[in-house]
Design a protein around this motif. Structure first.
Motif, PDB file in Angstrom:
ATOM      1  N   ILE A   1      86.715 141.548  20.103  1.00 24.31           N
ATOM      2  CA  ILE A   1      85.961 140.301  20.312  1.00 24.31           C
ATOM      3  C   ILE A   1      86.483 139.598  21.581  1.00 24.31           C
ATOM      4  O   ILE A   1      85.702 139.159  22.425  1.00 24.31           O
ATOM      5  CB  ILE A   1      86.044 139.374  19.069  1.00 24.31           C
ATOM      6  CG1 ILE A   1      85.203 139.954  17.927  1.00 24.31           C
ATOM      7  CG2 ILE A   1      85.577 137.958  19.396  1.00 24.31           C
ATOM      8  CD1 ILE A   1      85.432 139.322  16.571  1.00 24.31           C
ATOM      9  N   ILE A   2      87.818 139.521  21.698  1.00 23.05           N
ATOM     10  CA  ILE A   2      88.398 138.869  22.887  1.00 23.05           C
ATOM     11  C   ILE A   2      87.987 139.630  24.151  1.00 23.05           C
ATOM     12  O   ILE A   2      87.613 139.025  25.162  1.00 23.05           O
ATOM     13  CB  ILE A   2      89.940 138.759  22.779  1.00 23.05           C
ATOM     14  CG1 ILE A   2      90.334 137.828  21.626  1.00 23.05           C
ATOM     15  CG2 ILE A   2      90.531 138.227  24.088  1.00 23.05           C
ATOM     16  CD1 ILE A   2      91.824 137.721  21.368  1.00 23.05           C
ATOM     17  N   ALA A   3      88.040 140.977  24.084  1.00 25.05           N
ATOM     18  CA  ALA A   3      87.643 141.788  25.252  1.00 25.05           C
ATOM     19  C   ALA A   3      86.178 141.516  25.610  1.00 25.05           C
ATOM     20  O   ALA A   3      85.832 141.416  26.792  1.00 25.05           O
ATOM     21  CB  ALA A   3      87.860 143.269  24.967  1.00 25.05           C
ATOM     22  N   SER A   4      85.328 141.370  24.569  1.00 21.60           N
ATOM     23  CA  SER A   4      83.901 141.112  24.837  1.00 21.60           C
ATOM     24  C   SER A   4      83.700 139.750  25.486  1.00 21.60           C
ATOM     25  O   SER A   4      82.855 139.600  26.389  1.00 21.60           O
ATOM     26  CB  SER A   4      83.095 141.177  23.531  1.00 21.60           C
ATOM     27  OG  SER A   4      83.266 142.430  22.942  1.00 21.60           O
TER      28      SER A   4
ATOM     29  N   LYS B   1      85.904 138.171  27.349  1.00 16.89           N
ATOM     30  CA  LYS B   1      86.386 138.298  28.735  1.00 16.89           C
ATOM     31  C   LYS B   1      85.346 139.005  29.606  1.00 16.89           C
ATOM     32  O   LYS B   1      85.053 138.567  30.731  1.00 16.89           O
ATOM     33  CB  LYS B   1      87.702 139.087  28.767  1.00 16.89           C
ATOM     34  CG  LYS B   1      88.904 138.296  28.283  1.00 16.89           C
ATOM     35  CD  LYS B   1      90.099 139.184  28.031  1.00 16.89           C
ATOM     36  CE  LYS B   1      90.727 139.689  29.305  1.00 16.89           C
ATOM     37  NZ  LYS B   1      91.877 140.580  29.025  1.00 16.89           N
ATOM     38  N   ALA B   2      84.795 140.088  29.076  1.00 11.75           N
ATOM     39  CA  ALA B   2      83.786 140.851  29.839  1.00 11.75           C
ATOM     40  C   ALA B   2      82.563 139.977  30.113  1.00 11.75           C
ATOM     41  O   ALA B   2      81.996 140.025  31.210  1.00 11.75           O
ATOM     42  CB  ALA B   2      83.393 142.105  29.065  1.00 11.75           C
ATOM     43  N   SER B   3      82.180 139.163  29.115  1.00  9.25           N
ATOM     44  CA  SER B   3      81.021 138.276  29.302  1.00  9.25           C
ATOM     45  C   SER B   3      81.281 137.258  30.410  1.00  9.25           C
ATOM     46  O   SER B   3      80.390 136.969  31.217  1.00  9.25           O
ATOM     47  CB  SER B   3      80.694 137.529  28.005  1.00  9.25           C
ATOM     48  OG  SER B   3      80.477 138.444  26.977  1.00  9.25           O
TER      49      SER B   3
ATOM     50  N   PHE C   1      81.341 135.915  37.595  1.00  6.04           N
ATOM     51  CA  PHE C   1      81.705 136.649  38.808  1.00  6.04           C
ATOM     52  C   PHE C   1      80.548 137.538  39.283  1.00  6.04           C
ATOM     53  O   PHE C   1      80.361 137.726  40.482  1.00  6.04           O
ATOM     54  CB  PHE C   1      82.947 137.516  38.569  1.00  6.04           C
ATOM     55  CG  PHE C   1      84.215 136.736  38.353  1.00  6.04           C
ATOM     56  CD1 PHE C   1      84.281 135.374  38.618  1.00  6.04           C
ATOM     57  CD2 PHE C   1      85.363 137.353  37.896  1.00  6.04           C
ATOM     58  CE1 PHE C   1      85.443 134.648  38.423  1.00  6.04           C
ATOM     59  CE2 PHE C   1      86.540 136.652  37.702  1.00  6.04           C
ATOM     60  CZ  PHE C   1      86.572 135.298  37.955  1.00  6.04           C
ATOM     61  N   MET C   2      79.789 138.088  38.324  1.00  4.57           N
ATOM     62  CA  MET C   2      78.667 138.957  38.709  1.00  4.57           C
ATOM     63  C   MET C   2      77.352 138.171  38.756  1.00  4.57           C
ATOM     64  O   MET C   2      76.284 138.757  38.927  1.00  4.57           O
ATOM     65  CB  MET C   2      78.567 140.148  37.757  1.00  4.57           C
ATOM     66  CG  MET C   2      79.794 141.047  37.773  1.00  4.57           C
ATOM     67  SD  MET C   2      79.803 142.315  36.505  1.00  4.57           S
ATOM     68  CE  MET C   2      79.047 143.683  37.386  1.00  4.57           C
TER      69      MET C   2
ATOM     70  N   ILE D   1      89.006 145.796  31.178  1.00  6.91           N
ATOM     71  CA  ILE D   1      89.133 144.791  30.109  1.00  6.91           C
ATOM     72  C   ILE D   1      88.993 145.462  28.736  1.00  6.91           C
ATOM     73  O   ILE D   1      89.666 145.088  27.775  1.00  6.91           O
ATOM     74  CB  ILE D   1      88.091 143.665  30.320  1.00  6.91           C
ATOM     75  CG1 ILE D   1      88.571 142.726  31.431  1.00  6.91           C
ATOM     76  CG2 ILE D   1      87.838 142.881  29.031  1.00  6.91           C
ATOM     77  CD1 ILE D   1      87.546 141.683  31.860  1.00  6.91           C
ATOM     78  N   PHE D   2      88.160 146.504  28.644  1.00  8.35           N
ATOM     79  CA  PHE D   2      88.016 147.216  27.369  1.00  8.35           C
ATOM     80  C   PHE D   2      89.058 148.333  27.218  1.00  8.35           C
ATOM     81  O   PHE D   2      89.533 148.595  26.113  1.00  8.35           O
ATOM     82  CB  PHE D   2      86.598 147.791  27.230  1.00  8.35           C
ATOM     83  CG  PHE D   2      85.584 146.738  26.892  1.00  8.35           C
ATOM     84  CD1 PHE D   2      85.499 146.214  25.607  1.00  8.35           C
ATOM     85  CD2 PHE D   2      84.743 146.224  27.859  1.00  8.35           C
ATOM     86  CE1 PHE D   2      84.588 145.220  25.290  1.00  8.35           C
ATOM     87  CE2 PHE D   2      83.819 145.232  27.558  1.00  8.35           C
ATOM     88  CZ  PHE D   2      83.744 144.731  26.269  1.00  8.35           C
ATOM     89  N   LEU D   3      89.395 148.995  28.331  1.00  8.44           N
ATOM     90  CA  LEU D   3      90.375 150.082  28.247  1.00  8.44           C
ATOM     91  C   LEU D   3      91.729 149.569  27.761  1.00  8.44           C
ATOM     92  O   LEU D   3      92.412 150.248  27.000  1.00  8.44           O
ATOM     93  CB  LEU D   3      90.565 150.737  29.622  1.00  8.44           C
ATOM     94  CG  LEU D   3      89.465 151.659  30.124  1.00  8.44           C
ATOM     95  CD1 LEU D   3      89.863 152.251  31.480  1.00  8.44           C
ATOM     96  CD2 LEU D   3      89.213 152.792  29.140  1.00  8.44           C
TER      97      LEU D   3
END
Lengths: 100, 196
Positions: free
Chosen positions: A49-52, A54-56, A62-63, B187-189
């Motif tokens: 969940i935390i990774a998701s 961060k990715a969001s 940034f994108m 971030i996922f790796l």
């Protein structure tokens, strides 16, 4: 697409806030893992969940996906659909729903 | 011949060709890494015994690399912002900083890989290490690719910047999209390989 200087300065403030949030979330991931306060399955869920999140943040700010063209949203929606089918395949195979 | 719609958007897509092209490329990259993530899941779900990441890996290096890559994403977006503000000197500074941070990432990865080889941990040692080396190796190649493009823009971009700064800024944005994608994959790796 041209951007006014004031608009870019506003962007920069947001980038720095996102940077701070990303570092805090990275610390939270490592902290949760080090403290072992959760059993394995919820710990995995929390880390993902935390990774998701961060990715969001990276994708949205940034994108620049928070203010992007509709054509890109369609491309990404289709990509995510196929991506989740790919991720689902191992589980369907493990449950003998499909054979690989 | 000049490729059309690289500065002003196409009327039908509302996007420049370069931007639409990079997003289609990133979509194919999602599927590439998606296939490897699915492979990881299949191996893990199918294994009777799966090691914790810490059995073979040291999360401190990966944590440091996460911070390095996140910082490089900020310097990348700052490089774009400076190019959009028509300040080439600052653009070059942030872009070279991004390249330097990419270099740091690769150095840390080298240290990490060396430690594995010193312990005689190879892709053939365990299926976990096989998928670890495949995923991080492919990711590392992407970092190198991004560094090459970013270094080219920083070192040799002045001519295009002087000719058409908007075209140049679009190139920086496209290069940035790739760089942020590389960050996004990491971030996922990081939790999947090192912490879980």
């Amino acid at each position: 697409m041209g951007h006014s200087h004031a608009e870019i300065d506003r962007h920069i403030k947001i980038y720095l806030m996102v940077f701070g949030a990303l570092l805090v979330l990275t610390a939270a991931t490592v902290g949760a893992w080090k403290l072992h306060f959760l059993p394995a399955t919820p710990a995995i869920a929390l880390a993902l969940i935390i990774a998701s999140v961060k990715a969001s943040l990276v994708a949205l700010f940034f994108m620049h996906l928070n203010a992007e063209n509709k054509a890109i949203y369609w491309v990404l929606a289709l990509t995510m659909l196929f991506f989740f089918v790919l991720l689902l395949t191992p589980f369907l195979a493990a449950m003998d729903v499909i054979s690989l | 011949m000049l490729v059309p719609h690289i500065v002003k958007p196409r009327p039908d897509t509302g996007l420049t060709n370069g931007k639409f092209g990079i997003w289609l490329f990133l979509a194919s990259e999602v599927m590439l890494f998606g296939a490897l993530f699915a492979t990881y899941l299949m191996l893990r779900v199918g294994a009777t015994d799966w090691p914790l990441g810490t059995t073979y890996l040291d999360p401190k290096w990966a944590t440091l690399n996460t911070a390095v890559l996140i910082t490089s994403s900020v310097t990348m977006v700052m490089a774009w912002a400076m190019s959009a503000k028509r300040d080439f000197a600052k653009f070059r500074f942030f872009m070279l900083l991004t390249v330097a941070l990419g270099f740091c990432f690769m150095i840390i990865k080298y240290i990490e890989y060396s430690a594995k080889f010193d312990h005689h941990y190879y892709p053939s040692t365990h299926v976990f290490l096989a998928i670890y080396f495949t995923l991080t190796g492919l990711h590392g190649l992407h970092v190198l690719g991004g560094m090459a493009v970013n270094a080219y823009l920083a070192l040799f971009g002045k001519k295009l910047y002087d000719k058409d700064p908007e075209w140049f800024t679009n190139r920086v944005e496209n290069s940035g999209l790739f760089w942020h994608f590389v960050d996004l994959v990491w971030i996922f790796l990081f939790p999947i390989l090192y912490l879980l």
